[in-house]
Design an enzyme around this catalytic site. Structure first.
Site, PDB file in Angstrom:
ATOM      1  N   ARG A  21       0.819  -1.209   0.000  1.00 39.56           N
ATOM      2  CA  ARG A  21       0.000   0.000   0.000  1.00 39.56           C
ATOM      3  C   ARG A  21       0.858   1.266   0.000  1.00 39.56           C
ATOM      4  O   ARG A  21       0.467   2.285  -0.554  1.00 39.56           O
ATOM      5  CB  ARG A  21      -0.942   0.022   1.201  1.00 39.56           C
ATOM      6  CG  ARG A  21      -1.918   1.211   1.166  1.00 39.56           C
ATOM      7  CD  ARG A  21      -3.010   1.146   2.213  1.00 39.56           C
ATOM      8  NE  ARG A  21      -2.486   1.261   3.557  1.00 39.56           N
ATOM      9  CZ  ARG A  21      -2.439   0.271   4.441  1.00 39.56           C
ATOM     10  NH1 ARG A  21      -2.875  -0.940   4.110  1.00 39.56           N
ATOM     11  NH2 ARG A  21      -1.959   0.461   5.653  1.00 39.56           N
ATOM     12  N   LYS A  27      -3.095  11.966 -17.660  1.00 39.99           N
ATOM     13  CA  LYS A  27      -3.089  12.814 -18.841  1.00 39.99           C
ATOM     14  C   LYS A  27      -1.777  12.672 -19.613  1.00 39.99           C
ATOM     15  O   LYS A  27      -1.455  11.593 -20.099  1.00 39.99           O
ATOM     16  CB  LYS A  27      -3.378  14.254 -18.419  1.00 39.99           C
ATOM     17  CG  LYS A  27      -4.576  14.413 -17.479  1.00 39.99           C
ATOM     18  CD  LYS A  27      -5.858  13.819 -18.027  1.00 39.99           C
ATOM     19  CE  LYS A  27      -7.112  14.252 -17.273  1.00 39.99           C
ATOM     20  NZ  LYS A  27      -7.171  13.857 -15.843  1.00 39.99           N
ATOM     21  N   ASP A  29      -0.496  22.666  -9.653  1.00 36.25           N
ATOM     22  CA  ASP A  29      -0.908  21.564 -10.520  1.00 36.25           C
ATOM     23  C   ASP A  29      -0.280  21.809 -11.887  1.00 36.25           C
ATOM     24  O   ASP A  29      -0.630  22.770 -12.584  1.00 36.25           O
ATOM     25  CB  ASP A  29      -2.432  21.515 -10.616  1.00 36.25           C
ATOM     26  CG  ASP A  29      -2.939  20.320 -11.425  1.00 36.25           C
ATOM     27  OD1 ASP A  29      -2.220  19.867 -12.331  1.00 36.25           O
ATOM     28  OD2 ASP A  29      -4.065  19.864 -11.160  1.00 36.25           O
ATOM     29  N   TYR A  57      -9.696  22.765 -12.171  1.00 40.07           N
ATOM     30  CA  TYR A  57     -10.452  21.600 -12.619  1.00 40.07           C
ATOM     31  C   TYR A  57     -11.660  21.432 -11.698  1.00 40.07           C
ATOM     32  O   TYR A  57     -11.571  21.608 -10.483  1.00 40.07           O
ATOM     33  CB  TYR A  57      -9.536  20.379 -12.583  1.00 40.07           C
ATOM     34  CG  TYR A  57     -10.225  19.048 -12.694  1.00 40.07           C
ATOM     35  CD1 TYR A  57     -11.070  18.756 -13.766  1.00 40.07           C
ATOM     36  CD2 TYR A  57     -10.023  18.067 -11.727  1.00 40.07           C
ATOM     37  CE1 TYR A  57     -11.703  17.528 -13.863  1.00 40.07           C
ATOM     38  CE2 TYR A  57     -10.639  16.836 -11.820  1.00 40.07           C
ATOM     39  CZ  TYR A  57     -11.483  16.575 -12.891  1.00 40.07           C
ATOM     40  OH  TYR A  57     -12.109  15.355 -12.976  1.00 40.07           O
TER      41      TYR A  57
END
Length: 404
Positions: A64, A214, A189, A117
């Site tokens: 994890r 992306k 970002d 966004y």
């Protein structure tokens, strides 16, 4: 290091995107890094396990929080962004949320830019606020408005540049200096630009996040996110934001696919950018188009800043047609090569309507106030032959004009 090594010219971006963080000799000579499909790691002794678990010794405990394939990716993307360390997560929103949940607590304040966004905007304005974090929305392209927002004494400042979906460009160095003077840290970002075109850490940002889905992945076949920054910050986000606040682990196979994507990132982004510039110029010259939003155009108010802090202008652009939202919808429906889809950075050209798709979560009045009109169309220019993309756009514009 030998004298010859110390005097050697630093490797270029593409070379580092292909080689950093991996030596084939560490995996039986395999040229491509292996995918470690395991959730659990065994220890030689109890003492060995204790040392690794406590961080006294490097190693792996449980999938994890860390995986060897993921480690190569994290090392490579941190290097490309000019950061000390990186962390890979399950999605772009996972990277954002794990970072913010780690760094913020009840009573803290954050300043965000007005254009984000849609899901990022909702996370800040409806998610964090549920847990006692105050969020101030400001225009970070306006130093006076930003200065006013900083009077709230925020712990963090967060923004995108270029921004989704209208390609606003924020001066990273100026905002970082202003924020740091006020005691705030800066998170950028960098999804739209990628480290090929822009490296916010080098301009003063403290942390950088990406939707790796992306451009970093580049093929529309994975979901992923990354955050890069100092060793201290990334260790904290891994130990808290990833390990137990979100558990948003990147799968080993996804890390493998992202490593593959990074190998062609520079070439792809250069092609995306060149084609987008050609499309933007075509749209700007067409009588059916009211306005084009692309920082590469000299007419853009953001061109001077973008030319200073970016190496090219990216593969995203937006426009509004003279016939308004109905003409825009007809234009989108007439496209035959471009696909109507919400993502970006893929090999395929994609077109979408922010007001009803990616930014539908914005209340209409806020969307309009922040420059996201109902008629705005966003295009992610792909890797097809540029002439074919332009031909498709022109035939769709002609069809929308004839209909009007």
């Amino acid at each position: 290091m030998t004298t010859s090594d110390s005097n050697r010219r630093p490797h270029g971006f593409a070379t580092r995107a292909i080689h950093v963080g991996y030596d084939p000799a560490s995996a039986h000579g395999a040229l491509t890094p292996p995918v470690f499909m395991t959730s659990t790691y065994a220890f030689e002794t109890v003492e060995d396990g204790l040392a690794i678990s406590s961080g006294e010794k490097p190693g792996y405990v449980y999938g994890r929080t860390r995986n060897p394939t993921q480690t190569i990716l994290e090392t490579r993307i941190a290097d490309l962004e000019g950061a000390e360390a990186g962390l890979a997560l399950a999605s772009g929103m996972a990277a954002i949320s794990a970072t913010l949940w780690t760094l913020l607590g009840a009573g803290d304040r954050v300043v965000i830019d007005q254009t984000l966004y849609g899901n990022s905007y909702v996370f800040f304005t409806r998610g964090l606020t549920r847990f006692g974090v105050s969020v101030t929305v400001a225009d970070l392209t306006d130093p006076d408005d930003f200065a006013q927002a900083l009077r709230t004494r925020p712990k963090l400042v967060y923004f995108e540049t270029p921004a989704n979906p209208n390609l606003r460009v924020i001066d990273i160095a100026a905002v970082a200096a202003q924020a740091h003077a006020a005691g705030a840290r800066v998170i950028v970002d960098n999804t739209f630009a990628t480290p090929v075109l822009q490296r916010p850490i080098e301009l003063g940002a403290d942390l950088v996040v990406h939707s790796a889905t992306k451009f970093l992945g580049g093929h529309g076949d994975l979901l992923g996110g990354v955050v890069v920054g100092s060793q201290t910050d990334i260790a904290q986000i891994r130990g808290h934001g990833l390990r137990y606040l979100t558990g948003a682990t990147m799968a080993p196979l996804t890390a493998f696919l992202l490593l593959r994507g990074l190998k062609t990132l520079e070439l792809r982004v250069q092609r995306h950018s060149a084609s987008a510039m050609a499309v933007a110029a075509t749209l700007a010259a067409h009588p059916a188009v009211r306005q084009v939003f692309y920082p590469g155009l000299l007419a853009s108010p953001f061109h001077p800043i973008a030319a200073r802090q970016m190496r090219a202008f990216g593969g995203l652009l937006a426009c509004e047609l003279s016939g308004g939202i109905e003409a825009g919808r007809h234009f989108m429906n007439q496209l035959t090569l471009a696909h109507r889809a919400v993502s970006l950075g893929d090999a395929e050209t994609l077109v979408q309507h922010p007001a009803s798709m990616t930014h539908a979560a914005y209340p209409p009045e806020e969307r309009h106030r922040h420059g996201i009109s109902d008629g705005l169309i966003r295009l992610s220019i792909g890797l097809e032959t540029p002439e074919d993309i332009i031909e498709d756009i022109l035939q769709a514009l002609e069809a929308s004009q004839q209909r009007g």
